[in-house]
Design a protein around this motif. Structure first.
Motif, PDB file in Angstrom:
ATOM      1  N   VAL A 110      88.263  16.755 -15.610  1.00 25.32           N
ATOM      2  CA  VAL A 110      88.421  16.073 -16.893  1.00 25.32           C
ATOM      3  C   VAL A 110      89.433  16.854 -17.737  1.00 25.32           C
ATOM      4  N   PRO A 111      90.495  16.209 -18.212  1.00 25.22           N
ATOM      5  CA  PRO A 111      91.523  16.923 -18.969  1.00 25.22           C
ATOM      6  C   PRO A 111      91.006  17.614 -20.225  1.00 25.22           C
ATOM      7  N   ASP A 112      90.092  16.971 -20.940  1.00 23.77           N
ATOM      8  CA  ASP A 112      89.609  17.560 -22.198  1.00 23.77           C
ATOM      9  C   ASP A 112      88.159  17.136 -22.435  1.00 23.77           C
ATOM     10  N   ALA A 113      87.401  18.008 -23.046  1.00 24.93           N
ATOM     11  CA  ALA A 113      85.995  17.714 -23.346  1.00 24.93           C
ATOM     12  C   ALA A 113      85.523  18.607 -24.486  1.00 24.93           C
ATOM     13  N   ASN A 114      84.537  18.130 -25.199  1.00 26.48           N
ATOM     14  CA  ASN A 114      83.937  18.928 -26.270  1.00 26.48           C
ATOM     15  C   ASN A 114      82.596  18.299 -26.629  1.00 26.48           C
TER      16      ASN A 114
END
Length: 226
Positions: A110-114
């Motif tokens: 996944v390229p980005d997560a938060n």
């Protein structure tokens, strides 16, 4: 004067007399149909063969699609198992929210997560994952029956801002985190991608729900025991 017979009457008669062509086999060679495959007249037998081949082809395609989906589901389950094992390895880490994010990105590419959590224990109030969340976002979480999966919308715009490069995000998945027995929202997990097709509305959300349950179970120590 011969009375006209409509096509439905003929169909009904043949259905009620399935042995008609057995008793009138001599007319079969005279029956000609236009083949949609070769574009010329063919016999009834030849047309039946075409229909059967077409049905077989459709069944083969359906079976191929089912097998493809089964392989994809198996691969996803393997990844979820791998991710769960990673979470267990780091279960005593002082920053489990960061572990959840980093291992999630690595396992599922996944390229980005938060994520954001609310109503955590007082000692976590100043930490990055417990930053204040607007009441409209909490209400958004309360109204979610299933994970969101699709393109960025005005409703989830503020949640996308949690990501490192929100301006470049074209599709996202948003998952409710519930770390309590009542299963009420305690936070949100957001996954983002610059690929507009990575997360689509038509996608099933079962695996996203499973990710949310695993992440929630991992983060329960950040909340007061009920």
């Amino acid at each position: 004067m011969t009375q006209a017979i409509d096509s439905q009457t003929v169909v009904q008669y043949l259905l009620e007399h399935p042995d008609f062509f057995e008793h009138h086999a001599d007319i079969l060679p005279e029956l000609k149909l236009t083949s949609p495959v070769i574009g010329k007249a063919i016999s009834l037998h030849e047309r039946q063969i075409e229909v059967l081949r077409s049905r077989n082809k459709a069944q083969e395609l359906k079976l191929s699609s089912l097998m493809h989906n089964a392989r994809e589901n198996r691969q996803l389950m393997d990844k979820i198992l791998d991710w769960a094992c990673r979470l267990m390895q780091y279960r005593h880490n002082d920053d489990m929210p960061r572990v959840v994010i980093d291992t999630l990105k690595a396992t599922f590419n996944v390229p980005d997560a938060n994520l954001r959590l609310w109503d955590t224990l007082p000692e976590h109030a100043q930490r990055w994952f417990a930053q204040p969340v607007d009441e409209t976002i909490r209400q958004y979480a309360n109204n979610m029956e299933t994970p969101f999966c699709g393109r960025v919308t005005q409703q989830n715009h503020d949640i996308i801002q949690w990501l490192a490069n929100p301006a470049g995000i074209r599709s996202a998945a948003i998952i409710v985190l519930s770390c309590n027995e009542a299963a009420t929202p305690d936070g949100l997990l957001v996954l983002g991608s610059p690929d507009a097709t990575r997360f689509q509305n038509a996608m099933a959300t079962d695996f996203l729900s499973l990710i949310g349950k695993l992440a929630s179970a991992t983060l329960t120590d950040l909340f007061a025991a009920v």
